[in-house]
Design a protein around this motif. Structure first.
Motif, PDB file in Angstrom:
ATOM      1  N   LEU A 304       0.827  -1.201   0.000  1.00 48.41           N
ATOM      2  CA  LEU A 304       0.000   0.000   0.000  1.00 48.41           C
ATOM      3  C   LEU A 304       0.868   1.260   0.000  1.00 48.41           C
ATOM      4  O   LEU A 304       0.593   2.222  -0.729  1.00 48.41           O
ATOM      5  N   ILE A 305       1.918   1.234   0.798  1.00 49.23           N
ATOM      6  CA  ILE A 305       2.832   2.378   0.861  1.00 49.23           C
ATOM      7  C   ILE A 305       3.526   2.570  -0.482  1.00 49.23           C
ATOM      8  O   ILE A 305       3.704   3.705  -0.952  1.00 49.23           O
ATOM      9  N   GLU A 306       3.913   1.478  -1.124  1.00 50.25           N
ATOM     10  CA  GLU A 306       4.565   1.572  -2.438  1.00 50.25           C
ATOM     11  C   GLU A 306       3.618   2.162  -3.476  1.00 50.25           C
ATOM     12  O   GLU A 306       4.010   3.013  -4.282  1.00 50.25           O
ATOM     13  N   ASP A 307       2.358   1.690  -3.465  1.00 48.77           N
ATOM     14  CA  ASP A 307       1.366   2.239  -4.404  1.00 48.77           C
ATOM     15  C   ASP A 307       1.132   3.729  -4.135  1.00 48.77           C
ATOM     16  O   ASP A 307       1.030   4.528  -5.074  1.00 48.77           O
ATOM     17  N   LEU A 308       1.050   4.074  -2.862  1.00 51.18           N
ATOM     18  CA  LEU A 308       0.838   5.472  -2.480  1.00 51.18           C
ATOM     19  C   LEU A 308       2.002   6.337  -2.949  1.00 51.18           C
ATOM     20  O   LEU A 308       1.791   7.397  -3.559  1.00 51.18           O
ATOM     21  N   ASN A 309       3.217   5.896  -2.687  1.00 53.25           N
ATOM     22  CA  ASN A 309       4.392   6.671  -3.093  1.00 53.25           C
ATOM     23  C   ASN A 309       4.486   6.821  -4.606  1.00 53.25           C
ATOM     24  O   ASN A 309       4.957   7.840  -5.115  1.00 53.25           O
ATOM     25  N   GLY A 310       4.015   5.783  -5.335  1.00 60.68           N
ATOM     26  CA  GLY A 310       4.005   5.869  -6.804  1.00 60.68           C
ATOM     27  C   GLY A 310       3.079   6.987  -7.279  1.00 60.68           C
ATOM     28  O   GLY A 310       3.425   7.767  -8.171  1.00 60.68           O
ATOM     29  N   LEU A 311       1.896   7.071  -6.685  1.00 59.76           N
ATOM     30  CA  LEU A 311       0.950   8.128  -7.056  1.00 59.76           C
ATOM     31  C   LEU A 311       1.469   9.508  -6.653  1.00 59.76           C
ATOM     32  O   LEU A 311       1.310  10.486  -7.399  1.00 59.76           O
ATOM     33  N   LEU A 312       2.086   9.589  -5.481  1.00 57.63           N
ATOM     34  CA  LEU A 312       2.648  10.865  -5.032  1.00 57.63           C
ATOM     35  C   LEU A 312       3.794  11.305  -5.935  1.00 57.63           C
ATOM     36  O   LEU A 312       3.963  12.502  -6.205  1.00 57.63           O
ATOM     37  N   LYS A 313       4.572  10.333  -6.430  1.00 58.76           N
ATOM     38  CA  LYS A 313       5.666  10.646  -7.356  1.00 58.76           C
ATOM     39  C   LYS A 313       5.121  11.214  -8.652  1.00 58.76           C
ATOM     40  O   LYS A 313       5.710  12.158  -9.224  1.00 58.76           O
ATOM     41  N   GLN A 314       4.011  10.674  -9.118  1.00 54.05           N
ATOM     42  CA  GLN A 314       3.371  11.221 -10.319  1.00 54.05           C
ATOM     43  C   GLN A 314       2.987  12.681 -10.097  1.00 54.05           C
ATOM     44  O   GLN A 314       3.195  13.528 -10.968  1.00 54.05           O
ATOM     45  N   ASN A 315       2.413  12.965  -8.922  1.00 52.94           N
ATOM     46  CA  ASN A 315       2.045  14.347  -8.601  1.00 52.94           C
ATOM     47  C   ASN A 315       3.263  15.256  -8.579  1.00 52.94           C
ATOM     48  O   ASN A 315       3.215  16.407  -9.020  1.00 52.94           O
TER      49      ASN A 315
END
Length: 388
Positions: A304-315
């Protein structure tokens, strides 16, 4: 040991102590002289005797100091007040750090009395100075005179609701037009003052970084915070570490993080459920958040943290691209303005040359008229001579 031997021993101890004091004084004076404009003696285990040396240096120093850092030492009110007598003459100071000493509200009040001297001050840091409401309210009255103040740091003091409400009125009335960083962490604040603070921040256009860590927050406060964050386009970073932030609080806050870029939520009570809900919000809503600090929470699913960080990186990448485009547009606009200025200058030069030519043409006509007049006079005299 007889009386004579005791006196000799005491005299020897006194002599050794004075020698150590003189050596310490000489060492500190050399340190101060080597600082130049930037007087920084933080974390040097300085005490009130050292403060006297600093006070002497401040009186004798001919350099205009721009930085005064004495943080993280063992200086008390007595030593600090000694320093203030010399510090007030250094009115070009831009940074003052006095926190994490043994300074109390007495020393802070002494500083408040001379604070109007520091018109160019940009950073004022007074962490762990035992500042209570009465002292902080006195400081609030003095702050509007510091027109250039950009950072105010008062964490780990005794500022409670009365003090923060007084400060919130300064924000609401735009009395601190350049303040961008505000640190109130680890003060005994409640919803009675935090709610008015967030109400004042709704329309605020200066505060970019806000620290409210180590302050217990109930859901009523979180709701007002959410309303504020939904409307405030200028706040970029918010620290809510160790505030008791829970899944219920997250459910209120997540959809309203429209403009915030950095949110710190370390040492709270968030679980996998809150992270899963936030991922859904990130996928559906257009948020600018690019960093979420979640250290020391109750999160178990690493994926979940990895998925979250991926989306935040896109932002983050989108934000960088947007910033680059804005910079390119701004640069292009600057080029256009420069081009227009050059064209205007050219027009002005042409107009000046036309004026010069016009003046030359006028002068030439005047010269021709004078020549014709002189030729007429000469002809008249010549005719008169021939008749004679």
């Amino acid at each position: 040991m007889n009386q004579s031997e005791k006196e000799i021993e005491e005299e020897q101890f006194k002599k050794e102590f004075e020698e150590r004091v003189e050596k310490r004084k000489a060492w500190l004076m050399e340190q101060l002289k080597s600082c130049g404009k930037f007087l920084d003696v933080s974390a040097n285990k300085l005490d009130d005797l050292d403060a006297l040396t600093i006070a002497l240096y401040l009186h004798e120093c001919q350099i205009e100091l721009t930085l005064f850092h004495i943080a993280t030492n063992s200086i008390t009110d007595r030593g600090f007040i000694d320093m203030l007598t010399g510090l007030q003459w250094h009115d070009k100071l831009k940074e003052i750090y006095i926190g994490n000493n043994q300074i109390s509200e007495i020393g802070v009040q002494g500083f408040i009395e001379i604070s109007s001297s520091f018109k160019q001050l940009k950073i004022l840091s007074m962490s762990s100075c035992s500042i209570d409401d009465n002292t902080f309210i006195q400081l609030c009255y003095a702050l509007p005179e510091l027109k250039n103040l950009q950072q105010l740091q008062v964490p780990a003091n005794n500022i409670s609701d009365f003090g923060l409400i007084c400060f919130s009125t300064l924000l609401a009335t735009n009395c601190l037009p350049n303040l961008t960083v505000l640190h109130f962490g680890n003060n005994p604040l409640t919803s009675k003052s935090l709610v008015p603070l967030f109400q004042a921040l709704k329309k605020n256009k200066t505060i970019k970084i806000l620290y409210l860590n180590d302050i217990g927050m109930d859901l009523q406060t979180i709701k007002q915070m959410a309303i504020c964050l939904k409307k405030n386009k200028y706040l970029e970073e918010l620290n809510l570490g160790n505030t008791g932030f829970s899944n219920a609080a997250a459910q209120i806050l997540w959809p309203n993080l429209k403009y915030l870029k950095t949110l710190r939520l370390w040492n709270n009570h968030l679980t996998d459920k809150a992270i899963f809900e936030f991922i859904n919000v990130l996928e559906k809503e257009e948020l600018r958040l690019s960093y979420l600090g979640l250290q020391d929470n109750e999160i178990e699913e690493v994926d979940l943290i990895e998925d979250l960080n991926g989306l935040l990186k896109q932002n983050e990448l989108i934000d960088q691209l947007t910033e680059q485009i804005e910079n390119d547009v701004e640069e292009e606009n600057e080029k256009k303005q420069i081009s227009k200025m050059i064209e205007l200058n050219k027009f002005e030069e042409i107009e000046e040359k036309l004026e010069e030519l016009d003046k030359l043409s006028t002068q030439q006509v005047q010269d021709e008229e004078e020549i014709n007049e002189l030729q007429g006079i000469l002809k008249t005299k010549k005719d008169a001579q021939e008749q004679c």
